[in-house]
Design a protein around this motif. Structure first.
Motif, PDB file in Angstrom:
ATOM      1  N   LEU A 128     -13.727  -3.197   5.185  1.00  0.00           N
ATOM      2  CA  LEU A 128     -13.229  -2.327   6.622  1.00  0.00           C
ATOM      3  C   LEU A 128     -11.584  -2.232   6.313  1.00  0.00           C
ATOM      4  O   LEU A 128     -11.008  -1.118   6.445  1.00  0.00           O
ATOM      5  N   ILE A 129     -11.171  -3.310   6.289  1.00  0.00           N
ATOM      6  CA  ILE A 129      -9.423  -3.276   6.201  1.00  0.00           C
ATOM      7  C   ILE A 129      -9.003  -2.650   4.786  1.00  0.00           C
ATOM      8  O   ILE A 129      -8.052  -1.699   4.978  1.00  0.00           O
ATOM      9  N   ASN A 130      -9.711  -2.723   3.852  1.00  0.00           N
ATOM     10  CA  ASN A 130      -9.289  -2.062   2.688  1.00  0.00           C
ATOM     11  C   ASN A 130      -9.414  -0.802   3.044  1.00  0.00           C
ATOM     12  O   ASN A 130      -8.513   0.008   2.451  1.00  0.00           O
ATOM     13  N   ILE A 131     -10.396  -0.195   3.473  1.00  0.00           N
ATOM     14  CA  ILE A 131     -10.597   1.224   3.575  1.00  0.00           C
ATOM     15  C   ILE A 131      -9.800   1.941   4.642  1.00  0.00           C
ATOM     16  O   ILE A 131      -9.152   2.815   4.480  1.00  0.00           O
ATOM     17  N   LEU A 132      -9.609   1.149   5.815  1.00  0.00           N
ATOM     18  CA  LEU A 132      -8.657   1.622   6.639  1.00  0.00           C
ATOM     19  C   LEU A 132      -7.237   1.619   6.308  1.00  0.00           C
ATOM     20  O   LEU A 132      -6.640   2.722   6.651  1.00  0.00           O
ATOM     21  N   SER A 133      -6.949   0.895   5.535  1.00  0.00           N
ATOM     22  CA  SER A 133      -5.413   0.655   5.088  1.00  0.00           C
ATOM     23  C   SER A 133      -5.039   1.661   4.073  1.00  0.00           C
ATOM     24  O   SER A 133      -4.212   2.377   4.095  1.00  0.00           O
ATOM     25  N   ASN A 134      -6.180   2.104   3.442  1.00  0.00           N
ATOM     26  CA  ASN A 134      -6.096   3.269   2.430  1.00  0.00           C
ATOM     27  C   ASN A 134      -6.004   4.551   3.106  1.00  0.00           C
ATOM     28  O   ASN A 134      -5.226   5.342   2.703  1.00  0.00           O
ATOM     29  N   ALA A 135      -6.816   4.793   4.223  1.00  0.00           N
ATOM     30  CA  ALA A 135      -6.756   5.757   4.952  1.00  0.00           C
ATOM     31  C   ALA A 135      -5.380   5.896   5.850  1.00  0.00           C
ATOM     32  O   ALA A 135      -4.838   7.097   5.894  1.00  0.00           O
ATOM     33  N   VAL A 136      -4.612   4.960   5.757  1.00  0.00           N
ATOM     34  CA  VAL A 136      -3.432   4.830   6.663  1.00  0.00           C
ATOM     35  C   VAL A 136      -2.326   5.025   5.408  1.00  0.00           C
ATOM     36  O   VAL A 136      -1.482   6.278   5.595  1.00  0.00           O
TER      37      VAL A 136
END
Lengths: 904, 90
Positions: A787-795
């Motif tokens: 989740l962190i990986n994807i969310l940080s990508n999204a950011v």
């Protein structure tokens, strides 16, 4: 009296002569077909075996006792031969087309190749032939006694029977012919026919012009009532019945069927036999009445009229004529016995012994040679048994009764075949059940009303039963059944046996259904003129056929083997350096050789077509169709197997392709990995070198450089860890524990972990999770990592203003889906295909954002947890990430959602 | 045989067959009662009783008739075969 020795010598000499004729003809026929044997005259004369010692002696006796009646025995066959075009021709055609070997074979074959019918017909034939043989024994015994003086009847008859059995065995069972043809026997009985005719005519001429003074004189003093109007009863029911019986007998008697149908070589012979045989009968009977009259006039009152043919010459001291007459009678008796014994023993061995033996031998895998021996032995034993039975009948019957009466018993017995036979060849709807029941009833009634009563109360039916019926039931009296009294016993028996036989046959046939095979055989038999071609006109065997057969053999076996085969067959026949004559054995041999290559049915059809014996028949075609069917089936199986092989090869090719691409991928991966590893290593090395150079630099710079070295080594370590991790994840070697995690807890925890990023970038995070919560089956730490990986990508990759992230959750079946959307543009469809590849970086990535392993590892983690990570496209065209996670049945363990270290 | 001849030959063969059937019928009728009863009288032919001569005369007639018809019957077979549609062509 003639001397006994002379008599015996003459008899034996005559028999030797006959045997010689048969032997020579048999031997010559094997080498090459004999032209004269194929003369229609021989065929016609062989049919004259109909005239036995019944004609020789019994007819005179009958004429003396009953006047004109004796003629009916010869009128019936005459009528059958006048109508040859309808019945005889059909029987002969059927016999040839279906290779019929006996009357039992014909009937059983017609009704669906029924073995039970064959056995029934054989049994009736055996029982019916017995009185006939007894008749011959009786006449020969009597004639012997007349000439040689009184002797013990039993012993004489016994030796005569034994002698006849020996003759029959020697004549008829030396070899086995596949067609059941006995050319030697046919030639011998044709010779006998001439002897008979000559003897009878000689004695007749002697009587009319020797003893009496011409025709007028003979009849001038004829006893009253013999030929005059006063004998008006002669043209009555009995006359009709006798004519009917004799017409039946000329076909249904086993020996007659044998010579007329089985031994027929050419259908064309019927053309001659149709008039020549009645002419022969005419000649034989012409002098019967005159002899009877002269005998009655000149012989003592108590003389047996049956023997006038002998006693008249003897009384006039004409020893030569007496000897001739004896020879004629003896000849007619022996020819009957030989042919009848052969015909009946053939039926017994083919239809009774062989099926039993085959079922016993089947387990022991008998070779064909064993069967041949068995057939021959069983035939010989059958002949001996048949003659034994004839002798027994003779003994039981006593030497009473007129000869003719005994013969008529046999006639009625074989007449039981007539309904099934006629129905079989003319009526398509005749069924086996009808034939079987009809024949059983007919035979039973015959036995009850005629055969058993003939013993006069000494055998089975006692005199009391004959008189008053069984158990005193008058209505069941054997000779006045159901009150039908006052009839001549013969007429009575015929009416009941043949009448009920025919009636039952018709009724049962109409009530039963024929089987498929019965229907086929019915069509083949009834329509035999439509389903077979006619005979080729001209000679049956010709040299041209041998040429055709050779060409056929060359085409199928190859030139070399075919030539060798034909040369060998020619050599066996005695034609060195030529072609063999296509005799039956040559053709059979050729068929066998060809059958090895093209199958028995095809070989048979082709060879017989060329040899011109019969056109391609329907059963042949069906056999060929069957074989073709099998070939098609085999081909189909082979095609299936080769298709399978093709598929397997295809699969191998695909696997090979995959391996090759995997190999290429591995190479790519290695080159990329080495590149990624080299970059930090380069930094580390260069900074380390600077420090090692020992150049003067400020403390702060030194610290900064060490810091960079430390960072880079950490980076390197992290990279290696991630690589190892992803490797293990993809190999399925990682086994992290899975618990029940609350979805909201996990998502909120991850969002909070990146709150520094979101706050710094002023990114709004919206969450839309299922109401009531959802529990997933996952590993808390790893899920957080994803989740962190994807969310940080999204950011990181969100260039929109204001940036926003939407997290939407949904429950779908046993899975929970989590869609993470951002309004930052997303990725293109082309990039979507490669976004999960290791080291792939988006268009906007740069060095700081990691090695490009985040998405692959996220996907690997999710897959290891039973879910998946995919890129989806919204209707607007924007891309988003979709996480799929398994739903858990257990309640969430809240503590787990927040535990665990954050991994970058 | 030439195709044009076939119908004629078929007709001829049919006639022959009819004659053969008629001959058989004549034989049956003349030789069996009641018609055979005509032979019962006291005439004598060359000294022989009428019935005997009658029987043998009819018999001889049948033989002669059969002999005369058997050739044409046999030769006309091809025409019969050709008229059967199920037969293969020559």
């Amino acid at each position: 009296m003639l001397s006994v020795n002379l008599l015996l010598a003459v008899c034996l000499g005559y028999v030797a002569l006959l045997f010689g004729v048969a032997f020579i003809v048999d031997r010559e026929t094997r080498r090459r077909p004999l032209r004269w044997l194929h003369s229609p005259v021989i065929y016609t004369l062989s049919i004259s075996v109909y005239c036995t010692s019944w004609t020789f002696y019994g007819a005179v006796g009958s004429a003396a006792r009953n006047g004109l009646e004796f003629v009916t025995i010869y009128l019936g066959p005459t009528l059958v031969f006048v109508g040859w075009w309808w019945l005889l021709r059909k029987l002969v055609r059927i016999g040839r087309a279906h290779r019929i070997t006996s009357i039992a074979d014909l009937i059983s074959s017609r009704y669906g190749k029924s073995p039970s019918l064959a056995v029934l017909v054989t049994l009736i034939a055996v029982v019916a032939t017995t009185p006939y043989i007894a008749l011959q024994l009786q006449s020969v015994t009597w004639s012997y006694q007349i000439i040689a003086g009184e002797s013990d009847s039993t012993a004489t008859a016994f030796w005569i029977a034994a002698g006849m059995a020996l003759f029959a065995i020697l004549f008829g069972t030396r070899t086995l012919d596949a067609n059941e043809r006995h050319h030697g026997v046919v030639a011998a009985i044709a010779f006998e026919a001439i002897v008979k005719l000559v003897a009878l005519i000689a004695v007749g001429v002697f009587c009319v012009w020797g003893v009496a003074n011409g025709v007028g004189d003979v009849f001038a003093n004829a006893p009253a009532g013999l030929t005059e109007a006063a004998a008006s009863e002669v043209f009555g029911g009995r006359w009709i019945v006798l004519t009917f019986l004799s017409a039946t007998a000329i076909i249904c008697l086993p020996r007659q069927f044998q010579v007329a149908v089985v031994e027929n070589i050419e259908e064309r012979h019927l053309k001659t036999a149709s008039w020549l045989f009645p002419l022969y009968l005419f000649g034989m009977t012409l002098f019967i009445m005159p002899i009877a009259i002269v005998g009655l006039q000149t012989m003592p009152a108590d003389a047996n009229p049956d023997l006038f043919l002998l006693t008249l010459p003897l009384s006039e001291d004409r020893q030569d004529l007496a000897m001739l007459a004896f020879l004629g009678g003896f000849s007619s008796a022996t020819s009957m016995v030989i042919v009848a014994a052969i015909a009946v023993s053939t039926m017994v061995s083919n239809h009774v012994v062989t099926p039993i033996a085959l079922s016993i031998l089947r387990a022991e895998r008998a070779v064909s040679g064993d069967i041949r021996n068995l057939l021959l032995v069983s035939r010989r034993i059958s002949i001996a048994v048949i003659l034994g039975l004839g002798f027994l009948y003779f003994q039981l019957n006593g030497s009473s009764g007129a000869l003719a009466a005994i013969g008529l018993i046999a006639f009625v017995g074989v007449a039981q075949f007539l309904p099934s036979l006629l129905g079989g060849v003319f009526w398509r709807d005749a069924t086996r059940a009808g034939a079987l029941t009809g024949m059983l009833i007919g035979a039973g009634l015959w036995a009850y009303t005629l055969f058993l009563p003939s013993f006069g109360g000494d055998f089975v039916l006692s005199a009391a039963v004959l008189q008053n019926g069984p158990w005193g039931l008058g209505i069941l009296r054997p000779q006045a059944l159901f009150g039908l009294d006052g009839m001549d016993p013969l007429v009575h028996a015929v009416v009941w046996s043949v009448g009920l036989n025919a009636l039952t046959f018709v009724v049962v046939s109409s009530l039963t259904q024929p089987t498929v095979l019965e229907r086929l055989q019915a069509t083949l038999f009834v329509d035999v003129f439509r389903t077979t071609g006619g005979e080729p006109t001209g000679a049956v065997v010709g040299a041209a056929e041998a040429d055709d057969l050779l060409i056929l053999a060359q085409r199928i076996l190859g030139e070399g083997p075919a030539n060798r085969l034909f040369a060998e067959m020619a050599r066996v026949q005695g034609h060195s350096g030529g072609l063999p004559h296509p005799t039956d054995s040559v053709i059979a041999r050729l068929e066998r050789e060809l059958a090895g290559s093209i199958g028995a049915a095809s070989a048979h059809a082709l060879v017989t077509r060329i040899a011109g014996r019969q056109a391609l028949g329907m059963t042949d075609l069906i056999d060929i169709a069957d074989e073709t069917q099998q070939l098609i089936e085999t081909t189909r199986q082979l095609a299936l197997k080769s298709a399978e092989l093709e598929r397997t090869a295809q699969q191998f090719r695909q696997v090979n392709e995959r391996l090759r691409s995997l190999d290429a991928q591995k190479d790519d991966f290695l080159s990329q990995v080495s590149h990624e590893l080299r970059t930090p290593m380069t930094s580390i090395r260069s900074f380390t070198e600077i420090l090692l150079d020992g150049a003067e630099m400020p403390e702060a710079t030194r610290d900064r450089f060490v810091g960079i070295i430390h960072d880079e080594s950490q980076r390197l370590t992290r990279l290696l860890d991630v690589l190892l991790d992803i490797n293990r994840l993809e190999a399925g070697a990682v086994d992290f524990p899975l618990d029940a995690i609350d979805l909201s807890d996990a998502v909120e925890g991850a969002a909070e972990a990146i709150s520094s990023l979101t706050l710094a970038g002023n990114v709004a995070v919206n969450m839309d999770l299922p109401a009531g919560g959802a529990v997933i089956h996952a590993n808390a730490d790893r899920l957080r990592q994803v989740l962190i990986n994807i969310l940080s990508n999204a950011v990181k990759y969100n260039a929109a203003d204001p940036p926003r992230i939407d997290i939407r959750g949904a429950v779908d079946g046993g899975f929970v889906t989590l869609d993470i959307l951002d309004n930052g543009g997303g990725i293109s469809r082309l990039e979507a295909t490669t976004v999960f590849e290791k080291f792939a970086r988006g268009a906007r990535a740069d060095r700081d954002q990691g090695a490009g392993l985040g998405l692959p590892i996220s996907r690997a983690i999710l897959r290891a947890m039973g879910g998946d990570l995919t890129v989806e496209f919204a209707p607007t065209g924007d891309s988003f990430f979709r996480l799929r996670l398994k739903q858990s049945n257990a309640p969430a363990d809240a503590r787990r959602a927040f535990a665990g270290a954050i991994s970058d | 045989m030439r195709p044009a001849e076939r119908p004629t030959m078929r007709l001829a063969h049919r006639k022959t067959r009819t004659r053969s059937a008629a001959l058989l019928l004549v034989g049956v009728v003349l030789l069996l009662p009641p018609i055979a009863g005509v032979a019962l009288n006291d005439l004598k032919i060359f000294g022989a009783p009428f019935a005997l001569v009658y029987i043998f005369a009819v018999w001889a007639l049948l033989i002669a008739g059969t002999a005369l018809l058997s050739g044409p019957l046999w030769n006309g077979q091809d025409a019969e075969a050709a008229s059967n549609p199920a037969d293969p062509p020559d």
